[in-house]
Design an enzyme around this catalytic site. Structure first.
Site, PDB file in Angstrom:
ATOM      1  N   ARG A  60       2.027   7.299   2.699  1.00 26.37           N
ATOM      2  CA  ARG A  60       3.160   6.489   3.308  1.00 26.37           C
ATOM      3  C   ARG A  60       4.380   7.078   2.580  1.00 26.37           C
ATOM      4  O   ARG A  60       4.725   6.983   1.533  1.00 26.37           O
ATOM      5  CB  ARG A  60       2.975   4.855   3.182  1.00 26.37           C
ATOM      6  CG  ARG A  60       1.927   4.082   3.634  1.00 26.37           C
ATOM      7  CD  ARG A  60       2.244   2.908   3.655  1.00 26.37           C
ATOM      8  NE  ARG A  60       0.876   1.890   4.033  1.00 26.37           N
ATOM      9  CZ  ARG A  60       1.031   0.800   4.326  1.00 26.37           C
ATOM     10  NH1 ARG A  60       2.340   0.193   4.456  1.00 26.37           N
ATOM     11  NH2 ARG A  60      -0.072   0.140   4.666  1.00 26.37           N
TER      12      ARG A  60
ATOM     13  N   LYS B 147       0.930  -1.293  -0.025  1.00 23.12           N
ATOM     14  CA  LYS B 147       0.059  -0.041  -0.019  1.00 23.12           C
ATOM     15  C   LYS B 147       0.718   1.261   0.064  1.00 23.12           C
ATOM     16  O   LYS B 147       1.848   1.322   0.617  1.00 23.12           O
ATOM     17  CB  LYS B 147      -0.814   0.022   1.170  1.00 23.12           C
ATOM     18  CG  LYS B 147      -1.732  -1.207   1.233  1.00 23.12           C
ATOM     19  CD  LYS B 147      -2.402  -1.650   2.650  1.00 23.12           C
ATOM     20  CE  LYS B 147      -3.065  -2.938   2.467  1.00 23.12           C
ATOM     21  NZ  LYS B 147      -3.328  -3.318   4.137  1.00 23.12           N
TER      22      LYS B 147
ATOM     23  N   ARG C 289      -3.655  -7.537  14.091  1.00 22.45           N
ATOM     24  CA  ARG C 289      -2.894  -6.612  14.610  1.00 22.45           C
ATOM     25  C   ARG C 289      -3.332  -5.396  14.296  1.00 22.45           C
ATOM     26  O   ARG C 289      -4.196  -5.158  13.284  1.00 22.45           O
ATOM     27  CB  ARG C 289      -1.218  -6.651  14.165  1.00 22.45           C
ATOM     28  CG  ARG C 289      -1.301  -6.581  12.484  1.00 22.45           C
ATOM     29  CD  ARG C 289       0.088  -6.510  12.157  1.00 22.45           C
ATOM     30  NE  ARG C 289       0.298  -6.948  10.744  1.00 22.45           N
ATOM     31  CZ  ARG C 289      -0.004  -5.894   9.598  1.00 22.45           C
ATOM     32  NH1 ARG C 289      -0.388  -4.603  10.126  1.00 22.45           N
ATOM     33  NH2 ARG C 289       0.188  -6.364   8.435  1.00 22.45           N
TER      34      ARG C 289
END
Ligand code: ADP
Length: 447
Positions: A337, A237, A291
């Site tokens: 990101r 991603k 998670r």
């Protein structure tokens, strides 16, 4: 409530967890390798313990060193963060055997969902639609050819233990399947220590839609809506947004409810993410991450709920303090990101930060452990900053993102900032019309 939590991680996520602990009045223990002695998570934590030399296998993956650090500092609980120990069932088991609380799901859930073949079967039994493919692991080329013949080409060979976008090989016809099969098994063995592979139909233009879920130990589960993570490079991603511009209200409600119901049905605890591919109005489950996810931030922005705080509360055994109808969705959020990599070649670019300025203003959040003069070590993941923006509408959010990306300065090393500046101005991105292959296509065109 816990008095002291050891954070078994580094970088921005260690800092993220530290911040949640601090706001809850919990003391923090940082662990670090010798390469991270000057890292921000170490500087801000109440205590820190050096757990080994730079290679992760000797420090952040060193179970005895982490458990010893927890023992000598008197920590009550261990938060594994993202990556490293977060999806290692054996670690979770050992944490609990040594008398600490593992802030995460049960070892049994980590183990079951860590094997994607078992995960698919588990959720399919609970009523979720999955990508068509083999029923279990595929051991021989003949078996692979048979499955591919039944579901039709192109197909994808995937490692049962795969993660991080690794361990996948496509095949367009029987010939290429024969060639790819052995290679895929060899790569799976080398990367994950297990050569179990399975076959899935390769979807040619899906979107990656995932649902953030949260469950307590009293049988309650909720969802925080979906995230669209279709902007990917090499199955990893790059940009995420919430809500997805591709879903209508009915689809959104359907997949959110289905994901939280499944979470409840399998007896899950803590935060998790159910990942789906979405094509032609159909959802297909691909995996569950047991998670916190890097992109949990955008779900926080549109709901105003601190997911790490909830994760910690649930680990103490507390019940969810709200139900689904209390979760209000507001506005739009996007995360970029930013990696320490060359923006065109993606070659890693560790080194000294010379000049750092983070953007600010209303609706702008930067999750990063960078500071001016910091030395980005070459030993770890290249993610160095997450720029997260929120706006009342998608349009406002994109304008704000553009402005924030212009303000962001990270000097001294190469970063993917220019790539983000470029891609968010693409008309397809602005229109929200992209699938999982879109970014690769764009990169090929502009190269
Ligand atoms: P990982 O655990 O390595 O992240 P996933 O199963 O979550 O692996 O898949 C990662 C990405 O790979 C997906 O977001 C998607 O882009 C691509 N992918 C996975 N399965 C398929 C499929 N059956 N068809 C097309 N693309 C796929």
């Amino acid at each position: 409530m816990f008095e002291k939590v050891l954070i078994a991680n580094r970088g921005e996520i260690a800092l993220r967890i530290h911040r949640a602990c601090r706001e809850m009045g919990i003391h923090t223990v940082a662990v670090h390798s010798t390469a991270d002695a000057d890292a921000m998570h170490v500087r801000l934590a109440d205590e820190s313990v050096c757990i080994g030399p730079p290679p992760a296998k000797d420090s952040y993956l060193n179970i005895p060193a982490i458990l010893s650090a927890a023992a000598i500092t008197g920590a009550d609980a261990i938060h594994p963060g993202i990556g490293f120990m977060a999806e290692k069932a054996q670690f979770a088991e050992m944490v609990e055997e040594h008398g600490f609380v593992f802030i995460g799901p049960t070892p049994a859930h980590i183990r079951a969902m860590g094997d994607k073949v078992i995960a698919k079967k588990t959720v399919a039994d609970a009523g979720l639609p999955v990508v068509p493919g083999s029923d279990g692991p595929v051991g021989t080329v003949e078996q692979a050819l048979e499955v591919a013949h039944d579901i039709g080409y192109p197909v994808l060979i995937k490692a049962a233990a795969g993660s991080g976008g690794k361990g996948m090989k496509g095949a367009r016809n029987p010939q290429s399947l024969r060639e790819a099969f052995g290679l895929a098994r060899g790569e799976a063995r080398a990367a994950f220590g297990a050569d179990d592979v399975y076959i899935e139909k390769f979807l040619t233009r899906p979107r990656h839609i995932e649902v953030q879920v949260l469950a307590d130990t009293h049988g309650n589960a909720v969802h925080f809506g979906e995230r669209d993570c279709s902007v990917q490079r090499r199955h990893q991603k790059v940009v995420e947004e919430a809500p997805s511009p591709a879903l209508n209200a009915e689809e959104r409600d359907y997949i959110g409810t289905l994901a939280s119901r499944t979470t409840q049905r399998i007896g899950y605890r803590g935060v998790g993410t159910m990942e789906f591919l979405f094509e032609d109005g159909q959802f297909y489950f691909i995996e569950m991450n047991t998670r916190l996810q890097v992109e949990h931030t955008i779900s926080e922005m549109i709901t105003g709920i601190d997911l790490v705080r909830e994760q910690i509360r649930i680990a103490t055994g507390a019940p969810l303090g709200f139900d689904q109808s209390d979760i209000r969705f507001s506005g739009h959020s996007v995360e970029c990101r930013i990696n320490a990599e060359h923006p065109e070649t993606f070659v890693p670019s560790p080194g000294r930060i010379e000049g750092y300025h983070a953007p600010g203003g209303l609706g702008v959040r930067v999750d990063s452990a960078l500071y001016d003069g910091y030395l980005v070590p070459p030993n770890y993941d290249s993610l160095i900053a997450k720029l997260i923006v929120h706006g009342a509408t998608r349009n406002e959010c994109l304008m704000r993102l553009r402005r924030a990306l212009e303000e962001f300065v990270i000097g001294g090393i190469e970063t993917t900032l220019p790539l983000h500046q470029r891609l968010i101005q693409e008309q397809d991105f602005i229109n929200g019309s992209y699938d999982i292959h879109w970014l690769e296509g764009l990169l090929a065109r502009i190269r």
